[in-house]
Design an enzyme around this catalytic site. Structure first.
Site, PDB file in Angstrom:
ATOM      1  N   TYR A 137     -11.408 -18.456  30.192  1.00  0.00           N
ATOM      2  CA  TYR A 137     -10.356 -17.436  30.250  1.00  0.00           C
ATOM      3  C   TYR A 137      -9.548 -17.572  31.544  1.00  0.00           C
ATOM      4  O   TYR A 137      -8.314 -17.583  31.522  1.00  0.00           O
ATOM      5  CB  TYR A 137     -10.986 -16.050  30.160  1.00  0.00           C
ATOM      6  CG  TYR A 137     -10.000 -14.917  30.276  1.00  0.00           C
ATOM      7  CD1 TYR A 137      -9.130 -14.624  29.234  1.00  0.00           C
ATOM      8  CD2 TYR A 137      -9.943 -14.132  31.430  1.00  0.00           C
ATOM      9  CE1 TYR A 137      -8.218 -13.581  29.337  1.00  0.00           C
ATOM     10  CE2 TYR A 137      -9.040 -13.089  31.542  1.00  0.00           C
ATOM     11  CZ  TYR A 137      -8.181 -12.810  30.487  1.00  0.00           C
ATOM     12  OH  TYR A 137      -7.283 -11.785  30.596  1.00  0.00           O
ATOM     13  N   SER A 181      -3.463 -12.520  34.041  1.00  0.00           N
ATOM     14  CA  SER A 181      -4.655 -11.742  34.393  1.00  0.00           C
ATOM     15  C   SER A 181      -4.916 -11.920  35.876  1.00  0.00           C
ATOM     16  O   SER A 181      -4.586 -12.964  36.461  1.00  0.00           O
ATOM     17  CB  SER A 181      -5.874 -12.217  33.598  1.00  0.00           C
ATOM     18  OG  SER A 181      -7.072 -11.652  34.110  1.00  0.00           O
TER      19      SER A 181
END
Length: 247
Positions: free
Chosen positions: A143, A130
């Protein structure tokens, strides 16, 4: 014909990869294979149902795949999820679960298929991370940490296996128009034109299968932001606090 393993195969990016890789043998791992049984247009699909957080079941599944198909040519570690809230709102269980899926399962799957790649002196590992691994924001602490781990693991592994002709590609996406954001539908509206489609991401990945590209940062606006952040981290923190903390 290439043999390609894709985890998290019910995800939108994975589905686009499946559509665009119609000439390959695809081995798909998912918690819910019934959602994949409608993919009748592809002539060479092999479905395996497994919970990636179940270490024993995942190990047995990977072994069964290796026994049946031998060495895989490409491994796409696509499985992963995010939960976005303040750090103190997370329970210990939630933190461990996110790392179990996003990091430990990815490592376990890679560990399972890498020996055969090394034996055949070829292969590629594609890890979907990401842009949060470069540009973390508020409410993404767990995350972002998991995706930092994926990128760090990938960068180190690449150096270990390069002499064996094995390539490692990290894909860092910004906001993508997928069900990943189903629990926060307003987020995609807030980021507007900076969001890309799953088809776009899949197309970029397919284009670099077999290449020596080490990292894809999508879309280009976030790649520019990543570079800016590496040069001006303090300024970037101020900007992200003001504009990007939208989750």
């Amino acid at each position: 014909m290439r043999t390609i393993v894709i985890t998290g195969a019910t995800g939108d990016i994975a589905r686009e990869l499946i559509r665009q890789l119609s000439d390959d043998r695809l081995i798909l791992l998912s918690r819910n294979v019934s959602a994949l049984e409608t993919l009748v247009d592809h002539q060479n699909l092999h479905l395996y149902q497994v919970d990636l957080s179940d270490e024993a079941a995942l190990s047995a599944t990977c072994q069964a795949i290796s026994d049946k198909f031998g060495a895989v040519d490409i491994l796409v570690n696509n499985a992963g999820y995010g939960d976005f809230k303040s750090f103190l709102s997370f329970s210990d269980t939630e933190i461990k679960q996110m790392f179990a899926v996003n990091v430990f399962a990815l490592m376990q799957v890679t560990r399972s298929f890498l020996p055969n790649m090394l034996a055949q002196k070829s292969g590629q590992i594609v890890n979907i991370a990401s842009i949060a691994s470069h540009l973390p924001t508020a409410k993404s602490s767990i995350y972002a940490a998991s995706k930092f781990a994926v990128r760090g693991f990938s960068d180190a592994l690449r150096q270990e296996v390069v002499a064996d002709n094995i390539k490692v590609l990290v894909v860092n996406t910004g906001p993508v128009k997928t069900k990943f954001h189903a629990d926060n539908p307003d987020y995609l509206k807030k980021v507007g034109k900076n969001a890309v489609t799953a088809a776009f991401v899949a197309q970029k990945i397919v284009r670099h299968l077999g290449s020596s590209k080490r990292e894809l940062n999508l879309p280009w606006q976030f790649n520019i932001a990543r570079i800016f952040a590496s040069i001006f981290p303090t300024t970037t923190d101020k900007i992200t606090r003001r504009f990007f903390n939208l989750k």
